[in-house]
Design an enzyme around this catalytic site. Structure first.
Site, mmCIF file in Angstrom:
data_model
loop_
_atom_site.group_PDB
_atom_site.id
_atom_site.type_symbol
_atom_site.label_atom_id
_atom_site.label_comp_id
_atom_site.label_asym_id
_atom_site.label_seq_id
_atom_site.Cartn_x
_atom_site.Cartn_y
_atom_site.Cartn_z
ATOM 1 N N ALA A 32 24.789 -31.290 -6.889
ATOM 2 C CA ALA A 32 25.390 -32.344 -8.315
ATOM 3 C C ALA A 32 23.909 -32.162 -8.725
ATOM 4 C CB ALA A 32 25.897 -33.212 -7.416
ATOM 5 N N THR A 33 23.218 -31.918 -8.563
ATOM 6 C CA THR A 33 21.998 -32.386 -9.371
ATOM 7 C C THR A 33 22.051 -31.247 -10.829
ATOM 8 O OG1 THR A 33 21.093 -29.828 -8.280
ATOM 9 C CG2 THR A 33 20.451 -32.626 -7.495
ATOM 10 N N GLY A 35 24.603 -28.762 -13.615
ATOM 11 C CA GLY A 35 25.489 -27.855 -13.967
ATOM 12 C C GLY A 35 27.137 -28.421 -13.384
ATOM 13 N N ARG A 57 17.115 -31.984 -5.109
ATOM 14 C CA ARG A 57 16.325 -32.062 -6.050
ATOM 15 C C ARG A 57 16.466 -34.041 -6.155
ATOM 16 N NH1 ARG A 57 16.966 -28.394 -10.735
ATOM 17 N NH2 ARG A 57 19.226 -27.749 -10.061
ATOM 18 N N TYR A 175 25.378 -10.965 -4.619
ATOM 19 C CA TYR A 175 26.015 -12.254 -4.503
ATOM 20 C C TYR A 175 27.423 -12.210 -4.597
ATOM 21 C CZ TYR A 175 27.538 -15.808 -8.027
ATOM 22 O OH TYR A 175 28.241 -17.143 -8.651
ATOM 23 N N LYS A 179 30.552 -14.041 -2.911
ATOM 24 C CA LYS A 179 31.346 -15.713 -3.456
ATOM 25 C C LYS A 179 33.353 -14.559 -2.608
ATOM 26 C CE LYS A 179 29.675 -18.128 -5.770
ATOM 27 N NZ LYS A 179 30.035 -19.460 -5.315
ATOM 28 N N THR A 210 25.252 -22.782 -17.540
ATOM 29 C CA THR A 210 24.770 -23.999 -16.738
ATOM 30 C C THR A 210 22.626 -23.323 -16.248
ATOM 31 O OG1 THR A 210 24.858 -23.172 -14.731
ATOM 32 C CG2 THR A 210 26.841 -24.804 -15.246
HETATM 33 P P1 NDP Z 1 23.140 -24.584 -11.193
HETATM 34 O O1 NDP Z 1 21.734 -23.804 -10.542
HETATM 35 O O2 NDP Z 1 23.303 -25.448 -12.424
HETATM 36 O O3 NDP Z 1 23.723 -25.832 -10.044
HETATM 37 C C1 NDP Z 1 23.589 -24.990 -8.798
HETATM 38 C C2 NDP Z 1 23.713 -26.642 -7.746
HETATM 39 O O4 NDP Z 1 23.135 -26.076 -6.674
HETATM 40 C C3 NDP Z 1 22.689 -27.357 -8.467
HETATM 41 O O5 NDP Z 1 22.891 -28.717 -7.722
HETATM 42 C C4 NDP Z 1 21.352 -27.023 -7.370
HETATM 43 O O6 NDP Z 1 20.732 -28.267 -6.614
HETATM 44 C C5 NDP Z 1 22.538 -27.213 -5.297
HETATM 45 N N1 NDP Z 1 21.791 -25.740 -4.544
HETATM 46 C C6 NDP Z 1 21.181 -24.632 -4.906
HETATM 47 N N2 NDP Z 1 20.830 -24.236 -3.849
HETATM 48 C C7 NDP Z 1 20.674 -25.447 -2.867
HETATM 49 C C8 NDP Z 1 20.112 -25.249 -0.919
HETATM 50 N N3 NDP Z 1 19.466 -24.756 -0.770
HETATM 51 N N4 NDP Z 1 20.756 -26.970 -0.814
HETATM 52 C C9 NDP Z 1 21.572 -28.204 -1.905
HETATM 53 N N5 NDP Z 1 21.853 -27.565 -3.189
HETATM 54 C C10 NDP Z 1 21.855 -26.569 -3.989
HETATM 55 O O7 NDP Z 1 24.463 -24.079 -11.352
HETATM 56 P P2 NDP Z 1 26.056 -24.348 -11.572
HETATM 57 O O8 NDP Z 1 26.772 -25.616 -11.689
HETATM 58 O O9 NDP Z 1 26.094 -22.995 -12.002
HETATM 59 O O10 NDP Z 1 26.572 -23.539 -9.937
HETATM 60 C C11 NDP Z 1 27.343 -24.020 -9.596
HETATM 61 C C12 NDP Z 1 28.362 -23.000 -8.275
HETATM 62 O O11 NDP Z 1 29.317 -22.630 -9.196
HETATM 63 C C13 NDP Z 1 27.354 -21.811 -8.150
HETATM 64 O O12 NDP Z 1 28.503 -21.861 -6.358
HETATM 65 C C14 NDP Z 1 27.917 -21.342 -8.402
HETATM 66 O O13 NDP Z 1 27.760 -19.879 -7.814
HETATM 67 C C15 NDP Z 1 29.110 -20.934 -9.056
HETATM 68 N N6 NDP Z 1 29.433 -20.349 -10.062
HETATM 69 C C16 NDP Z 1 28.765 -20.274 -11.014
HETATM 70 C C17 NDP Z 1 28.616 -19.484 -12.289
HETATM 71 C C18 NDP Z 1 28.143 -19.744 -13.694
HETATM 72 O O14 NDP Z 1 28.658 -18.801 -14.873
HETATM 73 N N7 NDP Z 1 27.634 -20.989 -14.262
HETATM 74 C C19 NDP Z 1 29.994 -18.939 -12.584
HETATM 75 C C20 NDP Z 1 31.174 -18.842 -11.387
HETATM 76 C C21 NDP Z 1 30.810 -19.362 -9.684
HETATM 77 P P3 NDP Z 1 19.151 -28.633 -5.952
HETATM 78 O O15 NDP Z 1 18.963 -27.118 -7.068
HETATM 79 O O16 NDP Z 1 18.732 -29.759 -6.296
HETATM 80 O O17 NDP Z 1 19.558 -28.338 -4.507
HETATM 81 C C1 8X3 Z 2 28.669 -16.180 -11.678
HETATM 82 C C2 8X3 Z 2 29.323 -15.436 -12.900
HETATM 83 O O1 8X3 Z 2 29.509 -12.834 -13.805
HETATM 84 O O2 8X3 Z 2 27.391 -13.964 -13.561
HETATM 85 O O3 8X3 Z 2 29.761 -15.953 -10.652
HETATM 86 O O4 8X3 Z 2 28.687 -13.713 -11.413
HETATM 87 S S1 8X3 Z 2 28.629 -13.197 -12.626
#
Ligand code: NDP
Ligand code: 8X3
Length: 274
Positions: A32-33, A35, A57, A175, A179, A210
């Site tokens: 939740a930190t 995106g 974080r 990746y 998924k 994000t």
């Molecule tokens: P962000 O990088 O903005 O957010 C990712 C979040 O995951 C952060 O809050 C981070 O927190 C947390 N995180 C990552 N690694 C860890 C860890 N080891 N322990 C705890 N928390 C962790 O990316 P998004 O918001 O885009 O991603 C969120 C989800 O959506 C992911 O599962 C991603 O695969 C998925 N997704 C994203 C897409 C995109 O295009 N953005 C498309 C499809 C799916 P912190 O670093 O503080 O630990």
């Molecule tokens: C994140 C979207 O297309 O970069 O899951 O894999 S993509």
């Protein structure tokens, strides 16, 4: 006289407002930190949920907590841990005060992509970070929270998958595999938890702007920005609104799977760039 009123009178002297915990549902949002997770925590807090926010974080968690409390009046609890670490994950959930352990909704959002290479040039450490976070981390927290839901015979798990869980694209190998695993685990959870009335949903976004690409390209922000050049990507808010829709359906309705794409994106590789 409502039950919460009686309990509140009993506990009044301890300065604890039980009304909150009887009237509101509790959602735990991993990652939740920033995106999607951050936007989801905010939208759920605005819609009568108390929220447990998690991530590595700590400072970001505290800032988000202050913002949510000030803007929505929801109660927020921060859990600061690395989801790749099973012991840390278990300890974090165990550390929740009892009134926070009645978790109704688990949003399995924490995840990341690291690097983009062909399989023969893949970086093992990148692979391990993705597998440990997106698959094993999701399993660790689910293993901890799902028995609580089984015990009360209700709950809802929402797994954040991706278009990468439906398709495989060049240099997306590991990746995409993580998924695809999330998609498979979602189906498995739905089957295993069916008899307890626990809902399991999956949401698969296309490109969302994000910190995702900044993380994928290891801080190369220009390369990250380039991903979204010339088209309108989804915003985290778009996905948060869909998650709110999913978790607010009536008890007898489950949204199994939602694939959400930018209008300017078809499948994983075609973009309408201006
Ligand atoms: P962000 O990088 O903005 O957010 C990712 C979040 O995951 C952060 O809050 C981070 O927190 C947390 N995180 C990552 N690694 C860890 C860890 N080891 N322990 C705890 N928390 C962790 O990316 P998004 O918001 O885009 O991603 C969120 C989800 O959506 C992911 O599962 C991603 O695969 C998925 N997704 C994203 C897409 C995109 O295009 N953005 C498309 C499809 C799916 P912190 O670093 O503080 O630990
Ligand atoms: C994140 C979207 O297309 O970069 O899951 O894999 S993509």
């Amino acid at each position: 006289m409502p039950l919460y009123y009686i309990i509140n009178v009993v506990f009044f002297n301890f300065g604890f407002d039980f009304k909150y915990f009887l009237m509101k549902k509790t959602a735990l949002v991993t990652g939740a930190t920033s995106g999607i997770g951050e936007a989801t925590a905010i939208i759920l807090a605005n819609n009568n949920f108390n929220i447990i926010i998690t991530g590595r974080r700590k400072n970001r968690l505290n800032v988000l907590k202050e913002k949510i409390v000030a803007e929505t009046g929801a109660d927020v609890f921060c859990l600061n841990f690395d989801i790749r670490n099973q012991t840390e994950t278990e300890k974090a959930v165990d550390s929740l005060p009892s009134e926070w352990k009645n978790i109704d909704i688990l949003i399995n959002n924490a995840g990341l992509a690291v690097g983009m290479n062909t399989i023969d040039e893949g970086v093992i450490d990148d692979w391990e970070r993705m597998i440990d976070t997106n698959i094993k981390g999701l399993l660790y927290i689910t293993r901890k929270i799902s028995p609580m839901m089984v015990e009360k015979k209700s709950g809802h798990i929402v797994n954040i998958s991706s278009i990468a869980g439906k398709e495989t694209y060049p240099m997306g190998n590991v990746y995409c595999a993580t998924k695809h695993a999330v998609e498979s685990l979602t189906k498995a959870m739905r089957i295993d938890l069916l008899k307890y009335g626990i809902k399991v949903s999956s949401i698969g976004p296309g490109a969302v702007k994000t910190e995702f690409s900044n993380v994928r390209f290891k801080g190369d922000d220009a390369r990250a920005e380039n991903v979204y050049n010339g088209f309108t990507p989804l915003a985290a808010q778009d996905i948060a609104e869909a998650i709110l829709f999913i978790v607010s359906r009536p008890k007898h309705v489950n949204i199994d799977d939602l694939l959400i794409m930018p209008t300017d994106q078809a499948y994983s590789r075609d973009f309408n760039r201006k």
